[in-house]
Design an enzyme around this catalytic site. Structure first.
Site, PDB file in Angstrom:
ATOM      1  N   CYS A 121       0.852  -1.189   0.000  1.00  0.00           N
ATOM      2  CA  CYS A 121       0.000   0.000   0.000  1.00  0.00           C
ATOM      3  C   CYS A 121       0.889   1.240   0.000  1.00  0.00           C
ATOM      4  O   CYS A 121       1.740   1.407   0.875  1.00  0.00           O
ATOM      5  CB  CYS A 121      -0.904  -0.020   1.237  1.00  0.00           C
ATOM      6  SG  CYS A 121      -1.684   1.560   1.610  1.00  0.00           S
ATOM      7  N   GLU A 122       0.697   2.109  -0.968  1.00  0.00           N
ATOM      8  CA  GLU A 122       1.576   3.272  -1.081  1.00  0.00           C
ATOM      9  C   GLU A 122       1.302   4.316  -0.004  1.00  0.00           C
ATOM     10  O   GLU A 122       2.103   5.240   0.190  1.00  0.00           O
ATOM     11  CB  GLU A 122       1.461   3.909  -2.461  1.00  0.00           C
ATOM     12  CG  GLU A 122       0.135   4.579  -2.760  1.00  0.00           C
ATOM     13  CD  GLU A 122       0.113   5.226  -4.134  1.00  0.00           C
ATOM     14  OE1 GLU A 122      -0.669   6.174  -4.309  1.00  0.00           O
ATOM     15  OE2 GLU A 122       0.869   4.800  -5.025  1.00  0.00           O
ATOM     16  N   HIS A 123       0.189   4.185   0.715  1.00  0.00           N
ATOM     17  CA  HIS A 123      -0.126   5.151   1.762  1.00  0.00           C
ATOM     18  C   HIS A 123       0.569   4.828   3.082  1.00  0.00           C
ATOM     19  O   HIS A 123       0.891   5.740   3.854  1.00  0.00           O
ATOM     20  CB  HIS A 123      -1.643   5.212   1.984  1.00  0.00           C
ATOM     21  CG  HIS A 123      -2.395   5.599   0.763  1.00  0.00           C
ATOM     22  ND1 HIS A 123      -3.575   4.994   0.367  1.00  0.00           N
ATOM     23  CD2 HIS A 123      -2.113   6.521  -0.198  1.00  0.00           C
ATOM     24  CE1 HIS A 123      -3.997   5.533  -0.761  1.00  0.00           C
ATOM     25  NE2 HIS A 123      -3.134   6.455  -1.124  1.00  0.00           N
ATOM     26  N   HIS A 124       0.767   3.536   3.360  1.00  0.00           N
ATOM     27  CA  HIS A 124       1.351   3.136   4.641  1.00  0.00           C
ATOM     28  C   HIS A 124       2.563   2.218   4.485  1.00  0.00           C
ATOM     29  O   HIS A 124       3.182   1.856   5.480  1.00  0.00           O
ATOM     30  CB  HIS A 124       0.300   2.415   5.502  1.00  0.00           C
ATOM     31  CG  HIS A 124      -0.922   3.230   5.776  1.00  0.00           C
ATOM     32  ND1 HIS A 124      -2.065   3.134   5.002  1.00  0.00           N
ATOM     33  CD2 HIS A 124      -1.174   4.168   6.718  1.00  0.00           C
ATOM     34  CE1 HIS A 124      -2.976   3.984   5.471  1.00  0.00           C
ATOM     35  NE2 HIS A 124      -2.473   4.619   6.511  1.00  0.00           N
ATOM     36  N   HIS A 180      -5.892  -6.017   2.944  1.00  0.00           N
ATOM     37  CA  HIS A 180      -4.936  -4.943   3.152  1.00  0.00           C
ATOM     38  C   HIS A 180      -4.522  -4.863   4.612  1.00  0.00           C
ATOM     39  O   HIS A 180      -5.358  -4.690   5.499  1.00  0.00           O
ATOM     40  CB  HIS A 180      -5.542  -3.605   2.707  1.00  0.00           C
ATOM     41  CG  HIS A 180      -5.751  -3.504   1.222  1.00  0.00           C
ATOM     42  ND1 HIS A 180      -5.028  -2.649   0.423  1.00  0.00           N
ATOM     43  CD2 HIS A 180      -6.585  -4.179   0.390  1.00  0.00           C
ATOM     44  CE1 HIS A 180      -5.413  -2.775  -0.832  1.00  0.00           C
ATOM     45  NE2 HIS A 180      -6.362  -3.708  -0.878  1.00  0.00           N
ATOM     46  N   CYS A 186      -3.069  -2.486   6.040  1.00  0.00           N
ATOM     47  CA  CYS A 186      -3.348  -1.168   6.603  1.00  0.00           C
ATOM     48  C   CYS A 186      -4.770  -1.076   7.157  1.00  0.00           C
ATOM     49  O   CYS A 186      -5.074  -0.170   7.943  1.00  0.00           O
ATOM     50  CB  CYS A 186      -3.112  -0.079   5.560  1.00  0.00           C
ATOM     51  SG  CYS A 186      -4.087  -0.259   4.062  1.00  0.00           S
TER      52      CYS A 186
END
Length: 216
Positions: free
Chosen positions: A99-102, A168, A170
């Site tokens: 996940c590119e956010h976390h 996911h 996250c």
């Protein structure tokens, strides 16, 4: 990270085409990444200089480098000499991405199908294309669209369909902590988008495979 193919290296023999596919970014700097990992752990209050964690920064660097580095491969296609015009579907291709956010993993499966045109593709290459776009910081929606678009561009079939179902970290390990939940995305192109019967056939065959404890 972009995918490139060396057209000059294409070898054509008896209707077979092999096109090298490589990602277009430099390889990871593992020493620099290990130093950064040590600083990161220290900033979190985790001292990486004890006997139990002394090698952890190096392992972290190697692990993340593996997760963001797709393996090169040759896209192998063959002339569709028999004129096969029915659906080709590879189900339950493993998906492992970040996940590119976390920068936490999401894992699951991809179901990838196409309606052949003039050429058919080696079945293992469908899994290779999934890995090509999964091994990088990603969001699932973009990953699904990229796999479908790449196959449409390079194979030129009459239609492409991709369904991805993933869990996911996250969501399951932090924040809402919704363990066991899965996210499903799809991308349909060409006949598989425009023709209702073809679309229903693809989605029916793809979703018939049970994964992640649900009907996907």
């Amino acid at each position: 990270m972009t995918a490139t193919a060396g057209v000059d290296d294409v070898a054509v023999l008896r209707g077979t085409v092999r096109q090298p596919v490589r990602h277009g970014t430099p390889g990871p700097d593992l020493r620099r990444a290990a130093r950064a990992a040590a600083e990161f752990l220290d900033a979190l209050g985790i001292r990486p200089d004890g006997p139990d964690l002394a090698d952890t920064p190096r392992r972290m660097a190697a692990a993340y480098a593996e997760m963001v580095t797709p393996r090169p491969f040759d896209l192998t296609t063959f002339a569709n000499g028999e004129g096969y015009d029915e659906l080709v579907l590879a189900r339950a291709i493993p998906v492992q991405s970040l996940c590119e956010h976390h920068m936490l993993p999401f894992t699951g499966v991809a179901h990838v199908g196409y309606l052949p045109g003039e050429r058919i593709v080696g079945l293992s290459k469908l899994a290779r294309v999934v890995e090509l776009f999964a091994r990088r910081p990603q969001v699932q929606e973009r990953l699904t669209v990229q796999v479908a678009g790449w196959l449409q561009t390079h194979l030129r079939p009459r239609g492409v369909g991709v369904v991805v179902a993933a869990e996911h970290s996250c969501m399951s390990l932090r924040g809402v902590r919704a363990g066991g939940s899965s996210t499903v995305t799809s991308s349909l192109l060409g006949t598989l988008r425009e023709d209702a019967r073809s679309r229903a056939e693809f989605l029916g065959l793809a979703t018939a495979h049970a994964t992640l404890g649900a009907a996907w």
